[in-house]
Design an enzyme around this catalytic site. Structure first.
Site, PDB file in Angstrom:
ATOM      1  N   ILE A 140      -0.039  -1.400  -2.734  1.00 57.71           N
ATOM      2  CA  ILE A 140       0.887  -1.963  -3.715  1.00 57.71           C
ATOM      3  C   ILE A 140       1.488  -0.741  -4.389  1.00 57.71           C
ATOM      4  O   ILE A 140       0.776   0.174  -4.797  1.00 57.71           O
ATOM      5  CB  ILE A 140       0.200  -2.925  -4.719  1.00 57.71           C
ATOM      6  CG1 ILE A 140       1.208  -3.374  -5.792  1.00 57.71           C
ATOM      7  CG2 ILE A 140      -1.056  -2.352  -5.362  1.00 57.71           C
ATOM      8  CD1 ILE A 140       0.746  -4.568  -6.635  1.00 57.71           C
ATOM      9  N   SER A 141       2.825  -0.701  -4.464  1.00 57.71           N
ATOM     10  CA  SER A 141       3.508   0.465  -5.013  1.00 57.71           C
ATOM     11  C   SER A 141       3.262   0.581  -6.513  1.00 57.71           C
ATOM     12  O   SER A 141       2.874  -0.392  -7.169  1.00 57.71           O
ATOM     13  CB  SER A 141       5.013   0.353  -4.742  1.00 57.71           C
ATOM     14  OG  SER A 141       5.232   0.079  -3.376  1.00 57.71           O
ATOM     15  N   CYS A 142       3.526   1.782  -7.062  1.00 63.52           N
ATOM     16  CA  CYS A 142       3.363   2.023  -8.512  1.00 63.52           C
ATOM     17  C   CYS A 142       4.295   1.087  -9.290  1.00 63.52           C
ATOM     18  O   CYS A 142       5.367   0.735  -8.799  1.00 63.52           O
ATOM     19  CB  CYS A 142       3.828   3.403  -8.925  1.00 63.52           C
ATOM     20  SG  CYS A 142       3.436   4.719  -7.877  1.00 63.52           S
TER      21      CYS A 142
END
Ligand SMILES: C[S@@+](CC[C@H](N)C(=O)[O-])C[C@H]1O[C@@H](n2cnc3c(N)ncnc32)[C@H](O)[C@@H]1O
Length: 234
Positions: A77-79
């Site tokens: 999951i991206s930042c």
């Protein structure tokens, strides 16, 4: 070497109230840092509970600026800042038909669904069966019933529902897969991390009548695109 330092897995201790406070603080921070500008994207980020899209043992880190591992091969999951970083230049808005390549946790699809509203449509694809099932479960639990979820190679796009107003590719590619440009409307925009000389650049592309115009936004660091147009073969 450039990379992310992932915090150690642990049993979560935070309660919903604490996550709510963190989410409000994060949105304020993203606005002051200049990432978050539009009202619709801001409202979406305030509404979606990011912690519900994160694997149990990383849940407490939901609002940290670090990508967190997901079930599956090389999926994260991206930042938090990645979402306005992609959606603001795309100009994602109410009524858009939006295609995401790289569903991951489902969080980006949920944010997009809030932004495009009931007049729009979100289609999201993931190549990894384990990641796909994780996202599907997260979206169902969060009450999202009308996002079109596809398991397969997103490099081919999803022609059945094309053309799209906006396309986001959330894994790094060597070049933008041609089928995605074909499936973009004239006047539509696509955003993707593109690798050049070993460096990833976030590229925004706008499709014109007989040409495409592209510009580099900044350097980024994403997992590699897999499949037919993958950069994982390097
Ligand atoms: C950075 S993660 C996506 C983060 C996601 N947008 C979210 O909100 O959690 C990149 C995702 O792209 C997926 N992926 C890689 N190659 C793909 C391909 N060819 N087609 C579809 N998905 C792909 C990976 O399995 C991974 O889940």
């Amino acid at each position: 070497m450039r990379g992310w330092i992932v915090p150690p897995p642990k049993e979560p201790t935070k309660l919903r109230e604490e996550f709510n406070k963190e989410r409000n603080k994060k949105v304020t921070q993203l606005i002051s840092q200049g990432y978050l500008k539009s009202e619709r994207i801001k409202e979406a980020m305030l509404k979606v509970s990011r912690e519900d899209f994160i694997p149990h043992q990383y849940r407490d880190y939901a609002h940290r600026e670090v990508p967190l591992p997901l079930p599956g091969e090389k999926a994260t999951i991206s930042c938090p800042h990645s979402y306005p970083l992609f959606y603001e230049p795309l100009g994602l808005d109410k009524g858009h038909k939006f295609l995401e390549v790289g569903l991951g946790s489902g969080y980006g699809a949920a944010i997009a669904r809030e932004v495009v509203g009931s007049d729009g449509l979100v289609v999201s694809i993931d190549i990894d069966p384990l990641t796909f099932e994780f996202a599907k479960k997260n979206l169902k639990n969060a009450g999202y019933k009308d996002i079109i979820l596809v398991q397969g190679d997103g490099g081919h796009g999803y022609p059945k529902l094309s053309p799209y107003d906006r396309i986001s590719v959330t894994a790094a590619c060597i070049g933008i897969p041609p089928p995605l440009v074909e499936q973009l409307k004239v006047g539509g925009r696509l955003i993707a991390p593109v690798i050049e000389n070993g460096i990833q650049y976030l590229v925004l592309l706008e499709k014109r009548d007989k040409s495409v115009r592209s510009k580099v936004i900044c350097e980024v660091l994403y997992v590699s695109l897999r499949g037919m147009y993958g950069s994982d073969k390097e």
